[in-house]
Motif scaffolding. Structure first.
Motif, mmCIF file in Angstrom:
data_model
loop_
_atom_site.group_PDB
_atom_site.id
_atom_site.type_symbol
_atom_site.label_atom_id
_atom_site.label_comp_id
_atom_site.label_asym_id
_atom_site.label_seq_id
_atom_site.Cartn_x
_atom_site.Cartn_y
_atom_site.Cartn_z
ATOM 1 N N SER A 344 0.852 -1.188 0.000
ATOM 2 C CA SER A 344 0.000 0.000 0.000
ATOM 3 C C SER A 344 0.886 1.237 0.000
ATOM 4 N N ASP A 345 2.152 1.068 -0.384
ATOM 5 C CA ASP A 345 2.980 2.273 -0.502
ATOM 6 C C ASP A 345 3.111 2.642 -1.987
ATOM 7 N N PHE A 346 3.815 3.732 -2.199
ATOM 8 C CA PHE A 346 3.881 4.244 -3.566
ATOM 9 C C PHE A 346 5.260 4.054 -4.186
ATOM 10 N N GLU A 347 5.999 3.076 -3.660
ATOM 11 C CA GLU A 347 7.378 2.931 -4.131
ATOM 12 C C GLU A 347 7.443 2.711 -5.654
ATOM 13 N N LYS A 348 6.614 1.779 -6.099
ATOM 14 C CA LYS A 348 6.651 1.469 -7.536
ATOM 15 C C LYS A 348 6.130 2.664 -8.353
ATOM 16 N N PHE A 374 -4.771 -2.825 -4.026
ATOM 17 C CA PHE A 374 -5.823 -3.819 -3.771
ATOM 18 C C PHE A 374 -6.116 -3.914 -2.283
ATOM 19 N N LEU A 375 -7.366 -4.151 -1.990
ATOM 20 C CA LEU A 375 -7.798 -4.233 -0.600
ATOM 21 C C LEU A 375 -8.296 -5.654 -0.325
ATOM 22 N N ASP A 376 -7.456 -6.445 0.372
ATOM 23 C CA ASP A 376 -7.918 -7.808 0.655
ATOM 24 C C ASP A 376 -8.264 -7.981 2.133
ATOM 25 N N ASN A 377 -8.109 -6.892 2.903
ATOM 26 C CA ASN A 377 -8.525 -6.884 4.311
ATOM 27 C C ASN A 377 -7.742 -7.854 5.186
ATOM 28 N N LYS A 378 -6.861 -8.660 4.575
ATOM 29 C CA LYS A 378 -6.151 -9.663 5.373
ATOM 30 C C LYS A 378 -4.748 -9.176 5.720
ATOM 31 N N SER A 379 -3.981 -8.843 4.662
ATOM 32 C CA SER A 379 -2.586 -8.496 4.911
ATOM 33 C C SER A 379 -2.454 -7.202 5.720
ATOM 34 N N ILE A 380 -3.169 -6.160 5.332
ATOM 35 C CA ILE A 380 -3.090 -4.890 6.072
ATOM 36 C C ILE A 380 -4.515 -4.446 6.417
ATOM 37 N N PRO A 381 -4.768 -4.034 7.683
ATOM 38 C CA PRO A 381 -6.119 -3.588 8.038
ATOM 39 C C PRO A 381 -6.531 -2.365 7.206
ATOM 40 N N PHE A 382 -7.842 -2.267 6.964
ATOM 41 C CA PHE A 382 -8.386 -1.229 6.083
ATOM 42 C C PHE A 382 -7.939 0.181 6.492
ATOM 43 N N GLY A 383 -8.057 0.451 7.817
ATOM 44 C CA GLY A 383 -7.722 1.791 8.330
ATOM 45 C C GLY A 383 -6.292 2.172 7.991
ATOM 46 N N GLU A 387 -4.856 5.069 5.418
ATOM 47 C CA GLU A 387 -3.941 6.098 5.917
ATOM 48 C C GLU A 387 -2.709 6.196 5.000
ATOM 49 N N ASP A 388 -2.154 5.024 4.654
ATOM 50 C CA ASP A 388 -0.987 5.005 3.758
ATOM 51 C C ASP A 388 -1.337 5.638 2.404
#
Ligand SMILES: Nc1ccn([C@@H]2O[C@H](COP(=O)(O)OP(=O)(O)OP(=O)(O)O)[C@@H](O)[C@H]2O)c(=O)n1
Ligand SMILES: O=C(CO)[C@H](O)[C@H](O)COP(=O)(O)O
Length: 449
Positions: A344-348, A374-383, A387-388
């Protein structure tokens, strides 16, 4: 064909253009070369007759009804005249482009040339009518001064600064025909019937539409013919005339060859024409996009699905891999989709923005970059993910200064394959809309599919 000869013009431009001349046009150009020149070319020496262009750009655009003369009105934040200059300067066999502008707009014009890196342009002072402006341009070519880069051409093209969509093929056709006939001009079928009213405001007679044509631009002339015509012509002609071909006929008895032109040759005259021009430009630069993504297995599946959906959304759009970004940039692609599946970062996305920055691609057209997450709700929480991703606003503000329009797109990534396909489809629709519309109001927004 080599650069510097017709058909060998610069790097690919958006929109329909001449990618290597067809046989008939090549033959036309060959016949344009006089015997001695053809032989010199065969021996690897000088090739084509010297061709210059004169662009009258000294009008005030009364019919447009806005304070800025129409040639300086912005389309996608770039003045209209810059598009016309770009169309002419990419034709490398046009040696000089002389633009007639009023004294009051001289500095603004110099600024445009510098900002958009136009080449081979010389400026002259415009006259109070279009014919007088053209005459001033011709004089500059005829009477080259000691410190001037201009020289008298064999053939001169005359083209209105407010007809931005002129293509190399029609330029070549009028130049070839002018070489043979002394004068040539582009024509179009009439859209409306021309009628003649009587003094009481009633119909006197109407013309048979099939027997008449609209005279458009570009036109081309043997320089000696049109220069002689302007030197001979009356003050009345200079004041009220609207047709250069007529001057060649009246004063030099040269009957111009008429060449069928494309519908895009129309003259920007009314405000609605600016909107039409903007639509055409947007359509041309939306033709291809580059999808940048990693080849890791888990990313590949979803990335490839998105790519397929994009192909469905944007008919006739070439979807390219982002692996060879430099090549894509060389091909003048103005739309980029950066797919970030796992992060969820903008490195690429930032890497892509850096490459775009170095390329100067966005000098002429706004470049659209869509950072897809992508938002899969598993790897990183939505909130935390949101924020990122909100950093996009700042990043977008920064790159907007360099004419890059950055938006974010968050695509829901459910486990269920059918639902995933649905959100990818929605994502593809949003991407296609962002590219086609190029709406600067959406810059820095994070859209959700
Ligand atoms: N004194 C003039 C008048 C016109 N032109 C140029 O001639 C072209 C075609 O003319 P037109 O469409 O009539 O432009 P304007 O005169 O600006 O428009 P209007 O008649 O609505 O005022 C334009 O590129 C315009 O800038 C020029 O160089 N010098
Ligand atoms: O289409 C043309 C034929 O030569 C000219 O561009 C046109 O006549 C210019 O006229 P005006 O300045 O009155 O619009």
């Amino acid at each position: 064909m080599e650069s510097g000869t017709p058909g060998g013009s610069g790097p690919a431009e958006p929109g329909p253009r001449l990618r290597g001349l067809g046989g008939a046009l090549q033959a036309a150009w060959a016949s344009l070369l006089s015997g001695a020149q053809a032989q010199a070319q065969a021996e690897g020496g000088c090739c084509a007759p010297a061709v210059a262009a004169v662009l009258p750009a000294g009008g005030s655009g009364e019919r447009m009804g806005v304070p800025t003369p129409k040639q300086f009105c912005p389309i996608l934040e770039r003045p209209l005249i810059s598009y016309t200059l770009q169309a002419l300067e990419r034709v490398r066999w046009i040696k000089d482009i002389v633009v007639a502008v009023t004294g009051g707009n001289m500095e603004a014009m110099k600024g445009i040339i510098q900002r958009y890196q136009h080449k081979r342009i010389s400026l002259v002072e415009a006259g109070v009518t279009r014919h007088r402006s053209i005459f001033n341009g011709l004089k500059a070519l005829a009477e080259s001064q000691p410190n001037s880069r201009l020289s008298r051409p064999e053939v001169v093209i005359i083209h209105d600064a407010v007809r931005p969509f002129v293509e190399e093929d029609v330029l070549l056709k009028v130049v070839t025909a002018a070489k043979e006939h002394g004068a040539a001009g582009a024509i179009r079928p009439l859209v409306s019937t021309v009628i003649s009213p009587s003094s009481d405001g009633c119909l006197d007679h109407s013309l048979d539409r099939t027997k008449h044509r609209a005279s458009e631009m570009p036109q081309a002339f043997l320089f000696d013919v049109i220069y002689e015509a302007y030197q001979q012509c009356s003050d009345y002609d200079l004041e009220f005339g609207t047709e250069c071909l007529q001057l060649a006929l009246k004063y030099c008895h040269v009957k111009a060859k008429l060449v069928e032109g494309s519908p895009d040759l129309w003259k920007v005259t009314y405000k609605r024409d600016l909107y039409a021009a903007e639509s055409i430009i947007k359509e041309r630069i939306s033709q291809q996009m580059c999808v940048v993504m990693d080849t890791k297995e888990d990313e590949e599946h979803v990335g490839r699905c998105l790519e397929e959906m994009l192909k469905n959304e944007l008919n006739h759009v070439k979807v390219m891999s982002g692996r060879d970004l430099q090549q894509v940039i060389l091909e003048q692609c103005y739309n980029f989709v950066c797919v970030n599946v796992m992060t969820s970062d903008f490195e690429k996305t930032q890497k892509l923005l850096n490459v775009l920055d170095e390329s100067n691609l966005s000098i002429l057209y706004p470049v659209v970059v869509i950072s897809v997450h992508f938002l899969d709700n598993k790897s990183i929480p939505f909130g935390r993910k949101m924020e990122d991703l909100m950093q996009i606003k700042e990043l977008a503000r920064e790159v907007k200064k360099r004419n890059i329009l950055l938006c974010g797109l968050l695509i829901y990534y459910p486990q269920d394959e059918q639902k995933l396909q649905e959100s990818l489809r929605q994502g593809a629709t949003i991407i296609a809309t962002l590219i086609k519309e190029r709406d600067s109001g959406l810059i820095g927004q994070l859209l959700i599919a």
